[in-house]
Design a protein around this motif. Sequence first.
Motif: not given
Length: 256
Positions: A184-192, A220-222
């Motif tokens: 359920g984590w978001t890979d922040a850099i790749r997400h944006l 960075l995982l969110l």
Amino acid sequence: MKIATFNVNGINGRLALLLRWLAEAQPDVVCLQELKAPQEKFPERAINAAGYGAIWHGQKSWNGVAILARDAEPIETTRGLSGEPDDTHSRYIEAAVNGVLIGCMYVPNGNPAPGPKFDYKLRWYDRLSQRAAELLATGAPIVLAGDYNVMPTDLDVYKPERWVDDALFRPEVRQAFATLVAQGWTDAIRHLHPDEKIYTFWDYFRNAWGRNAGLRLDHLLLSPSIADRLSSADVDRHVRGWDHASDHAPAWIVLD
């Protein structure tokens, strides 16, 4: 809140560079890896003078992680990962900073692969995933940041065909990272930046920096409870071009 991760590759040898970047970027929280300093040799006085409180988990010659907080004192919650009592490597530390739980890690390199070091890396990922699942269950706002020593996809590596047998890119490691993110984590850099070639590491050899022959190793995982607050994410790649630079550049996010 600006949160960064930076494999400094020797905190005492590159202290001036770290302080220069802190003054320029002014992150609120920084996760550092590869301190390469025993516990008593961490430059606490200089870090404090720069306006940062700190906790750290040092180790002579190798490894070492730290969390810095601007105008605040990180409240330590965990030091090391459970599941392997004989593991003495200083690779994980965790703290609460201004209402956000920060996990800072330096995942094992794993080379040569296959072999004992690669097996240790996969076990370490299993232990990290267990801790990550425990953290997610709390529902707290969490950021897991650090040097994961993995390029998750072909987009994260210059000439992926050259890395197929390396422990940073073997399918077992990419699957371990994917399994972690799938909690359920978001890979922040790749997400944006879903389609961009963004790197955080350039080797010292073969003019890798000059050729932009890089790797994206620092992530960075969110947690879901904080992912919708993500407003920006990037890499301070120019820091890699400074004199006496680390082979990594700082990666960062901003949370509204």
